[in-house]
Design an enzyme around this catalytic site. Structure first.
Site, PDB file in Angstrom:
ATOM      1  N   ASP A  35     -38.189 -25.783  13.986  1.00  0.00           N
ATOM      2  CA  ASP A  35     -38.380 -25.933  12.539  1.00  0.00           C
ATOM      3  C   ASP A  35     -39.105 -27.237  12.206  1.00  0.00           C
ATOM      4  OD1 ASP A  35     -37.026 -23.641  12.410  1.00  0.00           O
ATOM      5  OD2 ASP A  35     -35.175 -24.468  11.557  1.00  0.00           O
ATOM      6  N   TYR A  38     -42.744 -26.851  12.468  1.00  0.00           N
ATOM      7  CA  TYR A  38     -43.230 -26.044  11.354  1.00  0.00           C
ATOM      8  C   TYR A  38     -43.352 -26.931  10.102  1.00  0.00           C
ATOM      9  CZ  TYR A  38     -43.321 -22.360   7.824  1.00  0.00           C
ATOM     10  OH  TYR A  38     -43.665 -21.556   6.769  1.00  0.00           O
ATOM     11  N   ASP A  39     -42.296 -27.721   9.889  1.00  0.00           N
ATOM     12  CA  ASP A  39     -42.312 -28.601   8.712  1.00  0.00           C
ATOM     13  C   ASP A  39     -43.478 -29.581   8.768  1.00  0.00           C
ATOM     14  OD1 ASP A  39     -40.069 -27.321   7.903  1.00  0.00           O
ATOM     15  OD2 ASP A  39     -38.678 -28.882   8.580  1.00  0.00           O
ATOM     16  N   SER A  84     -36.912   8.036  -7.121  1.00  0.00           N
ATOM     17  CA  SER A  84     -35.602   7.785  -6.521  1.00  0.00           C
ATOM     18  C   SER A  84     -35.363   8.831  -5.437  1.00  0.00           C
ATOM     19  CB  SER A  84     -34.515   7.821  -7.580  1.00  0.00           C
ATOM     20  OG  SER A  84     -34.726   8.938  -8.403  1.00  0.00           O
ATOM     21  N   GLU A 115     -33.843   5.390   8.744  1.00  0.00           N
ATOM     22  CA  GLU A 115     -33.628   3.938   8.675  1.00  0.00           C
ATOM     23  C   GLU A 115     -32.484   3.628   7.714  1.00  0.00           C
ATOM     24  OE1 GLU A 115     -37.097   1.909   7.345  1.00  0.00           O
ATOM     25  OE2 GLU A 115     -36.870   2.548   5.300  1.00  0.00           O
ATOM     26  N   LYS A 117     -30.349   2.398   4.577  1.00  0.00           N
ATOM     27  CA  LYS A 117     -30.639   2.276   3.147  1.00  0.00           C
ATOM     28  C   LYS A 117     -30.027   0.960   2.701  1.00  0.00           C
ATOM     29  CE  LYS A 117     -30.588   4.685  -1.185  1.00  0.00           C
ATOM     30  NZ  LYS A 117     -30.138   3.517  -1.962  1.00  0.00           N
ATOM     31  N   ASP A 119     -28.837  -2.170   0.460  1.00  0.00           N
ATOM     32  CA  ASP A 119     -28.245  -2.266  -0.864  1.00  0.00           C
ATOM     33  C   ASP A 119     -28.821  -3.498  -1.560  1.00  0.00           C
ATOM     34  OD1 ASP A 119     -26.706  -1.497  -2.904  1.00  0.00           O
ATOM     35  OD2 ASP A 119     -24.785  -2.057  -2.019  1.00  0.00           O
ATOM     36  N   ARG A 138     -38.750  -2.184  -9.800  1.00  0.00           N
ATOM     37  CA  ARG A 138     -38.933  -0.745  -9.952  1.00  0.00           C
ATOM     38  C   ARG A 138     -38.850  -0.342 -11.428  1.00  0.00           C
ATOM     39  NH1 ARG A 138     -35.476   3.439 -10.499  1.00  0.00           N
ATOM     40  NH2 ARG A 138     -36.190   5.428  -9.690  1.00  0.00           N
ATOM     41  N   GLU A 175     -37.166  -3.105  -0.227  1.00  0.00           N
ATOM     42  CA  GLU A 175     -35.948  -3.599  -0.848  1.00  0.00           C
ATOM     43  C   GLU A 175     -35.856  -5.113  -0.667  1.00  0.00           C
ATOM     44  OE1 GLU A 175     -34.553  -0.806  -1.955  1.00  0.00           O
ATOM     45  OE2 GLU A 175     -32.514  -1.355  -2.531  1.00  0.00           O
ATOM     46  N   TYR A 225     -37.539  -6.141   2.980  1.00  0.00           N
ATOM     47  CA  TYR A 225     -37.762  -5.153   4.035  1.00  0.00           C
ATOM     48  C   TYR A 225     -38.556  -3.998   3.426  1.00  0.00           C
ATOM     49  CZ  TYR A 225     -34.215  -7.511   6.813  1.00  0.00           C
ATOM     50  OH  TYR A 225     -33.507  -8.431   7.528  1.00  0.00           O
ATOM     51  N   LYS A 292     -36.611  10.675   6.335  1.00  0.00           N
ATOM     52  CA  LYS A 292     -37.862  11.125   5.709  1.00  0.00           C
ATOM     53  C   LYS A 292     -38.598  11.996   6.707  1.00  0.00           C
ATOM     54  CE  LYS A 292     -38.213   6.764   3.348  1.00  0.00           C
ATOM     55  NZ  LYS A 292     -38.653   5.407   3.480  1.00  0.00           N
ATOM     56  N   LYS A 316     -25.367   8.982   2.203  1.00  0.00           N
ATOM     57  CA  LYS A 316     -24.591   7.806   1.797  1.00  0.00           C
ATOM     58  C   LYS A 316     -23.351   7.610   2.669  1.00  0.00           C
ATOM     59  CE  LYS A 316     -25.607   5.817  -1.598  1.00  0.00           C
ATOM     60  NZ  LYS A 316     -25.911   5.894  -3.011  1.00  0.00           N
ATOM     61  N   CYS A 410       9.560 -20.718  -4.817  1.00  0.00           N
ATOM     62  CA  CYS A 410       9.126 -19.794  -3.767  1.00  0.00           C
ATOM     63  C   CYS A 410      10.011 -18.545  -3.803  1.00  0.00           C
ATOM     64  CB  CYS A 410       9.236 -20.479  -2.407  1.00  0.00           C
ATOM     65  SG  CYS A 410       8.985 -19.352  -1.031  1.00  0.00           S
ATOM     66  N   CYS A 413      12.214 -18.590  -0.327  1.00  0.00           N
ATOM     67  CA  CYS A 413      13.269 -19.558   0.013  1.00  0.00           C
ATOM     68  C   CYS A 413      13.767 -20.335  -1.197  1.00  0.00           C
ATOM     69  CB  CYS A 413      12.770 -20.520   1.083  1.00  0.00           C
ATOM     70  SG  CYS A 413      11.526 -21.670   0.486  1.00  0.00           S
ATOM     71  N   CYS A 428       4.368 -23.670  -1.069  1.00  0.00           N
ATOM     72  CA  CYS A 428       5.825 -23.731  -1.042  1.00  0.00           C
ATOM     73  C   CYS A 428       6.196 -24.986  -0.274  1.00  0.00           C
ATOM     74  CB  CYS A 428       6.360 -22.485  -0.339  1.00  0.00           C
ATOM     75  SG  CYS A 428       8.020 -22.699   0.325  1.00  0.00           S
ATOM     76  N   CYS A 434      11.613 -22.351   5.069  1.00  0.00           N
ATOM     77  CA  CYS A 434      11.177 -21.124   4.392  1.00  0.00           C
ATOM     78  C   CYS A 434      10.966 -20.028   5.433  1.00  0.00           C
ATOM     79  CB  CYS A 434       9.886 -21.382   3.613  1.00  0.00           C
ATOM     80  SG  CYS A 434       9.236 -19.883   2.863  1.00  0.00           S
TER      81      CYS A 434
HETATM   82  N1  5U1 Z   1     -34.806   2.689   3.460  1.00  0.00           N
HETATM   83  C1  5U1 Z   1     -35.269   3.281   2.367  1.00  0.00           C
HETATM   84  N2  5U1 Z   1     -34.773   3.064   1.170  1.00  0.00           N
HETATM   85  N3  5U1 Z   1     -35.497   3.820   0.324  1.00  0.00           N
HETATM   86  C2  5U1 Z   1     -35.398   3.955  -1.020  1.00  0.00           C
HETATM   87  N4  5U1 Z   1     -36.282   4.171   2.302  1.00  0.00           N
HETATM   88  C3  5U1 Z   1     -36.445   4.505   1.033  1.00  0.00           C
HETATM   89  N5  5U1 Z   1     -37.320   5.336   0.443  1.00  0.00           N
HETATM   90  C4  5U1 Z   1     -37.253   5.493  -0.886  1.00  0.00           C
HETATM   91  C5  5U1 Z   1     -36.292   4.794  -1.639  1.00  0.00           C
HETATM   92  C6  5U1 Z   1     -36.210   4.982  -3.106  1.00  0.00           C
HETATM   93  O1  5U1 Z   1     -38.092   6.309  -1.549  1.00  0.00           O
HETATM   94  C7  5U1 Z   1     -39.128   7.068  -0.925  1.00  0.00           C
HETATM   95  C8  5U1 Z   1     -38.651   8.113   0.014  1.00  0.00           C
HETATM   96  C9  5U1 Z   1     -39.849   7.736  -2.061  1.00  0.00           C
END
Ligand code: 5U1
Length: 681
Positions: A35, A38-39, A84, A115, A117, A119, A138, A175, A225, A292, A316, A410, A413, A428, A434
């Site tokens: 690092d 890099y810095d 979606s 792959e 999904k 969050d 989105r 995401e 990602y 997919k 899910k 407590c 005791c 406590c 105790c």
């Molecule tokens: N990993 C992943 N998440 N995700 C969300 N792939 C992916 N593809 C998406 C969405 C909404 O949509 C396409 C298949 C249209």
């Protein structure tokens, strides 16, 4: 004065080099330089750009955080709508999806790109002529918010694409997430500053991305990602989803390393199960997997229905969060006397496990959440951690909801409960008088990662305490068979087994013993560090604050707690009795730095036949090695058991040496010999 040619060339070279290291670090996960180096590159570039401002370009790596806070977000129309996904909640629904796909295509079997999904928050990032032009949320799928300055702060998002051959207009989609570790750290920092904490990594990512001041976003640990693409003009992409993703990766876009092409619905379900097993070990939160259809010409034939593609589905996982009611709030007394409020809940299934209790941590947390007895709440369970209450559904609060008050005495005791100034935890004051503290201390001492006395669980500890047979941990070693068989539900065989387990526990390690003593602030990692540093109990007992603070992770508070523990005559007496009972550990042969595997980093994957993962880890650590959970270029060896996970693939991809079980055993044997040093990997 115009910019000298050599400055211009140096600036370009620095940008190329920094972009290259960003790619190695964020996309390939294979950093090449420390690092600090890099810095230094970054600083040199910043200095040159400050001296010659006409050289600054918007895609320079120095320009991630340039913008000032804005009034509001502009609107962005998605030329290709961001759709979606339809969801599948069972294997059966995935079978239905696959059947529909095959019937429409008239084929027997389909390859799917699978792959995780993630969050997080879906975003679109547009590159024009290889340079990042715009980042957007989105939104409703047709119109999102322009968050370009914020997207630019995310280091895994390249400001310009690598190599060449990219379409002049290329919109990637994916995401933005906050990794779990970054989320914990952010909440810790927020708590420390007395600022608002986030309920989960997703909210934290969303809150961070929607900051009007990109400097705030820049300080948040966000990652991107990519999972697909939108608008593409003027170029041709390969014919399979998996191939496009590989191409994007070459251009410097981070894609998910867990992505695989799987065959047919069986492949999908096997992928789902394998990932579900590893869900808690992944660095980010996922709520399922996405399949997919891999062939893009087939995707086109399948088309869309309503706002979702027919060629993809999200399978899910069981939810990590559910809603339920607080039936009561009680307090629990831990082994250090900490009094923790616990919510008793109407039992609810969360992520496949029935949850009926959730920790509320302390009084401040109850105030922050404003949770009352009778409230409807959202409970969350992530990994092995104790379920927590995330928030209260205020709109459902019943009129008779009751406020919780910390008891003054407590409940176990009857001793006073006090909360020292500046401390969040109430305690406590009963000490070993105790019953709860006593029992918890014994349970902790016997637990698997401490002295590992199999069979000495909650119920037995309670019985032994009630009968006055075990009042402190040293009493465990005076138990006789006749004492045990007289207990409820204890036959001869169980008594023999327990005595054998007690006998076996006498042979241990110094680190386990220190951890088992239950010294406040000394968890497993600190116990290990203390054992490595001091090598013997005597040296640790005599250590002053200054020497204690030289141990990694030991600050003044921990050092003081260790000193206080060893100063206490009762503790010293218990330790003496334990040693007299025959507890022992190997004498330190060498200082930590001289151990044969010192400086070597190992990763374990898959099941070993002759030892558990904890045993393998302990064997390596005893020999001075470090055991980490993820493979990088810095890993020296990956130990590969049966059914290894993706760590094995990663080791192969990075060229990290792997050891099968036989080779691993040979290495452990070699590293046990006096004077042994390991060869370079
Ligand atoms: N990993 C992943 N998440 N995700 C969300 N792939 C992916 N593809 C998406 C969405 C909404 O949509 C396409 C298949 C249209």
């Amino acid at each position: 004065m115009s910019v000298p040619e050599e400055v211009r060339r140096r600036v370009e070279a620095l940008r190329r080099e920094i972009d290259h290291h960003n790619y190695l670090y964020y996309v390939l996960d294979q950093p090449e330089i420390p690092d600090a180096e890099y810095d230094r590159l970054m600083r040199e570039l910043q200095e040159l750009e400050a001296r010659w401002p006409e050289l600054v370009t918007s895609d320079s790596p120095t320009q991630r955080v340039g913008a000032q806070p804005r009034e509001g977000f502009g609107e962005v129309r998605h030329e290709v709508p961001m759709l979606s996904l339809n969801n599948a909640f069972s294997d059966e629904e995935v079978h239905d999806f696959d059947r529909r796909v095959r019937e429409r295509l008239g084929v027997d079997r389909v390859d799917y790109a699978a792959e995780p999904k993630l969050d997080g928050l879906a975003v679109s990032i547009l590159y024009r002529n290889g340079v990042l032009e715009r980042g957007a949320t989105r939104g409703d799928g047709y119109t999102g918010e322009d968050i370009t300055p914020n997207i630019r702060t995310i280091r895994s998002v390249p400001l310009r694409l690598r190599g060449g051959g990219w379409p002049p207009v290329l919109e990637v989609r994916g995401e933005v997430v906050m990794p779990k570790a970054g989320f914990e750290e952010l909440n810790r920092r927020q708590r420390e500053k007395g600022e608002k904490t986030f309920a989960n990594p997703r909210n934290a990512a969303a809150g961070s991305l929607r900051q009007l001041d990109p400097r705030i976003t820049a300080g948040r640990p966000l990652e991107f990602y990519c999972y697909g693409w939108g608008l593409v003009e003027g170029g041709v992409l390969p014919g399979r989803h998996s191939e496009v993703m590989a191409r994007l990766r070459e251009w410097g876009i981070r894609t998910n390393a867990e992505a695989r092409v799987v065959h047919g619905v069986e492949g999908c379900l096997a992928y789902y199960r394998a990932l579900q097993e590893r869900r808690d070990d992944l660095p980010y939160e996922i709520d399922g997997v996405v399949y997919k259809v891999d062939r893009i010409d087939w995707q086109e034939r399948l088309g869309y229905v309503a706002r979702a593609p027919r060629w993809a589905v999200a399978h899910k996982f069981p939810a990590h969060e559910e809603m339920t009611r607080v039936l009561d709030i009680e307090v629990q007394v831990g082994r250090t006397g900490a009094v923790t409020p616990v919510a008793r809940l109407e039992p609810v299934q969360v992520g496949g496990v029935t949850v009926s209790n959730a920790t509320l941590h302390n009084e401040d947390e109850i105030k922050r959440l404003d949770v009352r007895i009778g409230d409807w709440v959202i409970v969350r369970r992530a990994g092995d951690v104790i379920p927590e209450i995330v928030s209260v559904v205020k709109s459902r609060r019943p009129k008779d909801a009751r406020v919780f008050r910390m008891p003054e005495k407590c409940p176990v005791c009857g001793s006073r409960i006090v909360r020292l100034e500046g401390e969040a935890i109430a305690r406590c004051t009963g000490g070993l008088f105790c019953r709860a503290q006593r029992r918890e201390a014994i349970r902790h001492f016997a637990s698997r990662r401490a002295m590992d006395i199999e069979g000495l669980g909650d119920k037995l500890v309670a019985q032994l305490d009630e009968k006055g047979l075990v009042r402190d941990v040293a009493d465990i070693y005076s138990l006789r068979k006749e004492d045990l068989v007289a207990l409820e539900r204890m036959g001869e065989k169980s008594a023999d087994n327990l005595l054998a387990a007690i006998e076996k526990s006498k042979s241990t390690t110094l680190a386990r013993f220190l951890y088992a003593l239950g010294i406040r602030q000394v968890g497993e990692a600190t116990a290990q560090a203390l054992a490595e540093h001091f090598g013997s109990l005597e040296r640790l007992e005599q250590a002053g604050l200054e020497e204690l603070e030289q141990v990694p992770d030991v600050g003044p508070v921990v050092a003081e707690s260790i000193r206080a523990f060893f100063r206490e005559p009762h503790n010293r007496q218990v330790i003496r009795r334990l040693l007299e009972a025959g507890i022992h550990w190997p004498a330190p042969r060498r200082q930590a730095g001289e151990l044969p595997l010192a400086g070597k980093t190992f990763v374990l994957t898959g099941a070993l036949s002759g030892m558990t993962r904890d045993e393998a880890k302990a064997a390596l650590e005893e020999r001075g090695a470090r055991v980490t959970s993820s493979v990088s270029k810095k890993t020296d060896y990956v130990v590969v058991g049966a059914d290894p996970g993706s760590k094995y693939d990663k080791a192969l991809a990075l060229g990290v040496p792997t050891l099968d079980e036989d080779a691993f055993r040979r290495l452990l044997e070699q590293a046990s010999e006096p004077g042994a040093r390991m060869p370079e990997a």
